[in-house]
Design an enzyme around this catalytic site. Structure first.
Site, PDB file in Angstrom:
ATOM      1  N   GLY A  14       0.763  -0.991   0.073  1.00  0.00           N
ATOM      2  CA  GLY A  14      -0.020   0.078  -0.060  1.00  0.00           C
ATOM      3  C   GLY A  14       0.725   1.363  -0.134  1.00  0.00           C
ATOM      4  O   GLY A  14       2.187   1.775   0.055  1.00  0.00           O
ATOM      5  N   GLN A  69       2.745  10.250   1.437  1.00  0.00           N
ATOM      6  CA  GLN A  69       3.875   9.819   0.592  1.00  0.00           C
ATOM      7  C   GLN A  69       4.963   9.903  -0.667  1.00  0.00           C
ATOM      8  O   GLN A  69       6.340   9.397  -0.171  1.00  0.00           O
ATOM      9  CB  GLN A  69       4.295   7.692   1.443  1.00  0.00           C
ATOM     10  CG  GLN A  69       3.029   7.633   2.839  1.00  0.00           C
ATOM     11  CD  GLN A  69       3.446   6.062   2.791  1.00  0.00           C
ATOM     12  OE1 GLN A  69       2.362   5.351   2.365  1.00  0.00           O
ATOM     13  NE2 GLN A  69       4.095   5.333   3.486  1.00  0.00           N
ATOM     14  N   CYS A 117       5.529   0.113   6.875  1.00  0.00           N
ATOM     15  CA  CYS A 117       5.592   1.664   5.933  1.00  0.00           C
ATOM     16  C   CYS A 117       6.572   1.468   5.450  1.00  0.00           C
ATOM     17  O   CYS A 117       7.971   1.508   5.514  1.00  0.00           O
ATOM     18  CB  CYS A 117       5.142   2.442   6.688  1.00  0.00           C
ATOM     19  SG  CYS A 117       5.124   3.986   5.942  1.00  0.00           S
ATOM     20  N   LEU A 118       6.320   1.905   4.034  1.00  0.00           N
ATOM     21  CA  LEU A 118       7.003   1.785   3.356  1.00  0.00           C
ATOM     22  C   LEU A 118       8.434   3.652   4.028  1.00  0.00           C
ATOM     23  O   LEU A 118       9.690   4.318   2.925  1.00  0.00           O
ATOM     24  CB  LEU A 118       6.938   2.291   1.764  1.00  0.00           C
ATOM     25  CG  LEU A 118       6.315   1.079   0.647  1.00  0.00           C
ATOM     26  CD1 LEU A 118       5.845   1.208   0.019  1.00  0.00           C
ATOM     27  CD2 LEU A 118       7.395  -0.464   0.713  1.00  0.00           C
ATOM     28  N   HIS A 144      -4.716   1.631   7.161  1.00  0.00           N
ATOM     29  CA  HIS A 144      -3.089   2.064   7.151  1.00  0.00           C
ATOM     30  C   HIS A 144      -2.986   3.818   6.234  1.00  0.00           C
ATOM     31  O   HIS A 144      -3.109   4.155   6.732  1.00  0.00           O
ATOM     32  CB  HIS A 144      -2.795   1.127   7.750  1.00  0.00           C
ATOM     33  CG  HIS A 144      -0.733   1.275   6.888  1.00  0.00           C
ATOM     34  ND1 HIS A 144       0.073   0.818   8.097  1.00  0.00           N
ATOM     35  CD2 HIS A 144       0.013   2.299   6.278  1.00  0.00           C
ATOM     36  CE1 HIS A 144       1.345   1.518   7.208  1.00  0.00           C
ATOM     37  NE2 HIS A 144       1.289   2.081   6.713  1.00  0.00           N
ATOM     38  N   GLU A 145      -3.259   2.668   5.353  1.00  0.00           N
ATOM     39  CA  GLU A 145      -2.964   3.863   4.363  1.00  0.00           C
ATOM     40  C   GLU A 145      -4.292   5.080   4.315  1.00  0.00           C
ATOM     41  O   GLU A 145      -3.745   6.827   4.213  1.00  0.00           O
ATOM     42  CB  GLU A 145      -3.727   3.101   2.778  1.00  0.00           C
ATOM     43  CG  GLU A 145      -2.174   2.283   2.892  1.00  0.00           C
ATOM     44  CD  GLU A 145      -1.507   2.513   2.771  1.00  0.00           C
ATOM     45  OE1 GLU A 145      -0.117   3.839   2.383  1.00  0.00           O
ATOM     46  OE2 GLU A 145      -0.506   1.560   2.815  1.00  0.00           O
ATOM     47  N   HIS A 166      -3.204   7.717   6.581  1.00  0.00           N
ATOM     48  CA  HIS A 166      -1.891   8.452   6.248  1.00  0.00           C
ATOM     49  C   HIS A 166      -2.492  10.154   5.560  1.00  0.00           C
ATOM     50  O   HIS A 166      -1.928  10.521   5.426  1.00  0.00           O
ATOM     51  CB  HIS A 166      -0.981   8.152   4.989  1.00  0.00           C
ATOM     52  CG  HIS A 166      -0.062   6.634   5.504  1.00  0.00           C
ATOM     53  ND1 HIS A 166       1.163   7.456   6.084  1.00  0.00           N
ATOM     54  CD2 HIS A 166       0.373   5.563   5.541  1.00  0.00           C
ATOM     55  CE1 HIS A 166       2.089   6.760   6.031  1.00  0.00           C
ATOM     56  NE2 HIS A 166       2.030   5.606   5.294  1.00  0.00           N
TER      57      HIS A 166
END
Ligand code: NI
Length: 176
Positions: free
Chosen positions: A49, A54, A98-99, A140-141, A144
């Site tokens: 995701g 991000q 997380c990226l 989670h996304e 963000h």
């Protein structure tokens, strides 16, 4: 045929990861190609995701694909203005990553099932129930888009430790 382009993923801490993102009110070609670029960036990372902030864009757009089985066809999803409209009482706990916080993980408990409404890539209003990894990932996304990271669910000491590691990583990356 527009060329997909990998975007740079911001690393925590970054003020842009703490902002509330603006709703998308006109689905432009630029936003569609941003969604394509984000999917490309996510697959390349690899991740399951990615949210627009991000990659430094403060718009309500997320992409995800939680298919993990080897050889299974990909299921890329792009969601504009995604919104959780119902949650289960039942919860599930996943070791999240997380990226924007590479190689750090922490257990987060969230509703096990969520119903999400969004606008798809073609501008169509969609609604779907997600469970298992998809439910965790979509929550989670969406977090963000409200400037919230998974480490915000962890105990303060653990969060500070991870943040210090990321500051160190960023200093090393800046040095090259
Ligand atoms: Ni993330």
């Amino acid at each position: 045929m527009p060329v997909k382009m990998k975007r740079n993923i911001l690393i925590h801490p970054d003020p842009r990861l703490k902002k509330t993102c603006a709703p998308v009110d006109d689905l432009s070609d630029a936003l569609r190609s941003l969604a394509d670029d984000m999917l490309e960036t996510m697959y390349d990372a690899p991740g399951i995701g990615l949210a627009a902030p991000q990659v430094g864009v403060l718009s309500r757009l997320i992409v995800l694909d939680c298919i993990k089985e080897e050889g299974a066809p990909p299921q890329p999803m792009a969601m504009f203005n995604p919104m959780v409209i119902a949650t289960s009482d039942e919860t599930s706990t996943y070791d999240e990553g997380c990226l924007s916080i590479p190689e750090q993980y922490g257990e987060v408990t969230r509703p096990a099932e969520v119903e999400v409404a969004w606008i798809d890539r073609d501008g169509k209003a969609r609604q779907q129930v997600f469970d298992k990894l998809w439910a965790t990932c979509v929550q989670h996304e969406i977090d963000h888009l409200d400037g919230k990271l998974f480490i915000d669910y962890l105990r303060p000491l653990r969060r500070q430790m991870i943040t210090r590691k990321m500051q160190k990583l960023k200093r090393e990356m800046a040095r090259g």
